[in-house]
Design a protein around this motif. Sequence first.
Motif, PDB file in Angstrom:
ATOM      1  N   MET A   1      62.376  30.890  34.722  1.00  0.00           N
ATOM      2  CA  MET A   1      62.172  32.287  34.401  1.00  0.00           C
ATOM      3  C   MET A   1      60.687  32.564  34.272  1.00  0.00           C
ATOM      4  SD  MET A   1      64.390  34.058  31.448  1.00  0.00           S
ATOM      5  CE  MET A   1      64.087  35.763  31.287  1.00  0.00           C
ATOM      6  N   PRO A   2      60.140  33.628  34.933  1.00  0.00           N
ATOM      7  CA  PRO A   2      58.709  33.861  34.834  1.00  0.00           C
ATOM      8  C   PRO A   2      58.306  34.211  33.415  1.00  0.00           C
ATOM      9  CG  PRO A   2      59.809  35.674  35.971  1.00  0.00           C
ATOM     10  CD  PRO A   2      60.815  34.627  35.774  1.00  0.00           C
ATOM     11  N   SER A   3      57.105  33.742  33.015  1.00  0.00           N
ATOM     12  CA  SER A   3      56.613  33.995  31.671  1.00  0.00           C
ATOM     13  C   SER A   3      56.126  35.421  31.550  1.00  0.00           C
ATOM     14  CB  SER A   3      55.459  33.029  31.369  1.00  0.00           C
ATOM     15  OG  SER A   3      54.806  33.414  30.196  1.00  0.00           O
ATOM     16  N   SER A   4      56.321  36.019  30.378  1.00  0.00           N
ATOM     17  CA  SER A   4      55.813  37.364  30.145  1.00  0.00           C
ATOM     18  C   SER A   4      54.570  37.328  29.273  1.00  0.00           C
ATOM     19  CB  SER A   4      56.886  38.233  29.467  1.00  0.00           C
ATOM     20  OG  SER A   4      57.236  37.670  28.221  1.00  0.00           O
ATOM     21  N   GLN A   5      53.986  36.124  29.084  1.00  0.00           N
ATOM     22  CA  GLN A   5      52.790  36.002  28.281  1.00  0.00           C
ATOM     23  C   GLN A   5      51.575  36.469  29.072  1.00  0.00           C
ATOM     24  OE1 GLN A   5      52.730  35.093  25.023  1.00  0.00           O
ATOM     25  NE2 GLN A   5      54.935  35.282  25.270  1.00  0.00           N
ATOM     26  N   PRO A   6      50.543  36.971  28.387  1.00  0.00           N
ATOM     27  CA  PRO A   6      49.327  37.385  29.086  1.00  0.00           C
ATOM     28  C   PRO A   6      48.706  36.233  29.846  1.00  0.00           C
ATOM     29  CG  PRO A   6      49.333  38.185  26.813  1.00  0.00           C
ATOM     30  CD  PRO A   6      50.487  37.242  26.955  1.00  0.00           C
ATOM     31  N   VAL A   7      48.129  36.535  30.984  1.00  0.00           N
ATOM     32  CA  VAL A   7      47.459  35.517  31.783  1.00  0.00           C
ATOM     33  C   VAL A   7      46.030  35.959  32.011  1.00  0.00           C
ATOM     34  CG1 VAL A   7      49.540  34.755  32.949  1.00  0.00           C
ATOM     35  CG2 VAL A   7      48.212  36.601  33.942  1.00  0.00           C
ATOM     36  N   ASP A   8      45.124  35.003  32.161  1.00  0.00           N
ATOM     37  CA  ASP A   8      43.734  35.286  32.470  1.00  0.00           C
ATOM     38  C   ASP A   8      43.572  35.400  33.971  1.00  0.00           C
ATOM     39  OD1 ASP A   8      42.763  33.018  29.866  1.00  0.00           O
ATOM     40  OD2 ASP A   8      42.898  35.203  29.809  1.00  0.00           O
ATOM     41  N   VAL A   9      42.606  36.180  34.397  1.00  0.00           N
ATOM     42  CA  VAL A   9      42.303  36.317  35.813  1.00  0.00           C
ATOM     43  C   VAL A   9      41.134  35.402  36.125  1.00  0.00           C
ATOM     44  CG1 VAL A   9      41.577  37.895  37.624  1.00  0.00           C
ATOM     45  CG2 VAL A   9      43.127  38.686  35.836  1.00  0.00           C
ATOM     46  N   LEU A  10      41.305  34.523  37.100  1.00  0.00           N
ATOM     47  CA  LEU A  10      40.254  33.573  37.434  1.00  0.00           C
ATOM     48  C   LEU A  10      39.095  34.267  38.126  1.00  0.00           C
ATOM     49  CD1 LEU A  10      42.383  30.633  38.856  1.00  0.00           C
ATOM     50  CD2 LEU A  10      41.383  30.824  36.589  1.00  0.00           C
ATOM     51  N   ILE A  38      44.250  46.263  35.382  1.00  0.00           N
ATOM     52  CA  ILE A  38      45.585  46.862  35.237  1.00  0.00           C
ATOM     53  C   ILE A  38      45.532  48.339  35.615  1.00  0.00           C
ATOM     54  CG2 ILE A  38      47.475  47.334  33.646  1.00  0.00           C
ATOM     55  CD1 ILE A  38      46.965  44.332  34.452  1.00  0.00           C
ATOM     56  N   LYS A  39      44.474  49.026  35.215  1.00  0.00           N
ATOM     57  CA  LYS A  39      44.294  50.426  35.592  1.00  0.00           C
ATOM     58  C   LYS A  39      44.286  50.571  37.111  1.00  0.00           C
ATOM     59  CE  LYS A  39      40.861  54.153  35.316  1.00  0.00           C
ATOM     60  NZ  LYS A  39      39.497  54.520  34.819  1.00  0.00           N
ATOM     61  N   GLU A  62      57.320  47.645  29.471  1.00  0.00           N
ATOM     62  CA  GLU A  62      57.769  47.291  30.820  1.00  0.00           C
ATOM     63  C   GLU A  62      56.588  46.975  31.729  1.00  0.00           C
ATOM     64  OE1 GLU A  62      61.865  49.845  31.410  1.00  0.00           O
ATOM     65  OE2 GLU A  62      59.976  50.960  31.281  1.00  0.00           O
ATOM     66  N   LEU A  63      55.516  47.757  31.608  1.00  0.00           N
ATOM     67  CA  LEU A  63      54.330  47.487  32.426  1.00  0.00           C
ATOM     68  C   LEU A  63      53.670  46.181  32.012  1.00  0.00           C
ATOM     69  CD1 LEU A  63      52.783  51.067  32.650  1.00  0.00           C
ATOM     70  CD2 LEU A  63      53.872  49.789  34.498  1.00  0.00           C
ATOM     71  N   ALA A  64      53.661  45.901  30.702  1.00  0.00           N
ATOM     72  CA  ALA A  64      53.087  44.639  30.230  1.00  0.00           C
ATOM     73  C   ALA A  64      53.850  43.451  30.812  1.00  0.00           C
ATOM     74  CB  ALA A  64      53.104  44.595  28.702  1.00  0.00           C
ATOM     75  N   ALA A  65      55.181  43.538  30.846  1.00  0.00           N
ATOM     76  CA  ALA A  65      55.983  42.462  31.432  1.00  0.00           C
ATOM     77  C   ALA A  65      55.757  42.370  32.939  1.00  0.00           C
ATOM     78  CB  ALA A  65      57.460  42.710  31.129  1.00  0.00           C
ATOM     79  N   ARG A  66      55.634  43.505  33.580  1.00  0.00           N
ATOM     80  CA  ARG A  66      55.435  43.521  35.039  1.00  0.00           C
ATOM     81  C   ARG A  66      54.116  42.857  35.425  1.00  0.00           C
ATOM     82  NH1 ARG A  66      55.660  48.958  38.850  1.00  0.00           N
ATOM     83  NH2 ARG A  66      54.325  48.241  40.533  1.00  0.00           N
ATOM     84  N   PHE A  67      53.046  43.172  34.668  1.00  0.00           N
ATOM     85  CA  PHE A  67      51.724  42.651  35.018  1.00  0.00           C
ATOM     86  C   PHE A  67      51.364  41.388  34.259  1.00  0.00           C
ATOM     87  CE2 PHE A  67      51.006  47.387  35.742  1.00  0.00           C
ATOM     88  CZ  PHE A  67      51.145  47.294  37.115  1.00  0.00           C
TER      89      PHE A  67
END
Length: 267
Positions: A1-10, A38-39, A62-67
């Motif tokens: 299942m994909p994680s819904s935790q915040p991820v950093d952008v490399l 995100i914007k 929902e947007l937080a989970a999507r992104f």
Amino acid sequence: MPSSQPVDVLPPGAGAGGHASAGAEPAAPSFSPLYQQIKALILRSLQAAEWRPGEAIPSELELAARFKVSQGTVRKAVDELAAENLLVRRQGKGTFVATHHEEQVQYRFLRLAPDQADAMGGSAHRTFLDCRRLRAPADVARALQMKQGEMVVEVRRVLHFAGQPVVLDDIWLPGHLFKGLTADRLSEYRGPMYALFESEFGVRMIRAEEKLRAVVADDDTGALLDVPAGCPLLSVERLAFTYGDQPVELRRGLYRTDRHHYRNELS
């Protein structure tokens, strides 16, 4: 299942370990805050008409989970889009795509204000003088980033307030975006022009740039605005943009300022 935790952008050029490839020249940093990324993604969805004007967008959760970012990051992105009049928050209902049908944004590009509070006399009355298709003059093509000779729609109209002609507008629109636009269609439509452009042609004006200068009325302009030749007027040239900073309207207006003034707020 994909994680819904915040991820950093490399950073650009980084591999899985977060380091640039061996032997590669170090690139100049080009980072942007996560909420700005995100914007940009939300803007991309707006441009693709995933959510249409007047429709609700997904909730912040929902947007937080999507992104795969935090709700706070999404909220900051949405706050900026709302401040730019691209989204509208409604207490207890959610966040909606802004539309030119909304009363508070119908005339947000028209900075004309009466010297007396009741001088506007309600909504503007419009008289359309012309609507025709022609090959774009060089200066119009350049402003709209079109090739010289491509087709444009030219609209000429007068705006009346309290029965007085106040604004003479010459408007140019890219022909390929406004197929089927006629003087009859403009005259029949009861709402603001930008609402018509949005609902029937899928073109939403999201920002504009203006140039102002002082001019005097010639005989023809004076007759249309009911002022003598030589009367001082305010010239307002506006270039309006849709998503992706694409110019989609060039408008040159001549304003009477004997009972009205141009008002702007600076911050």
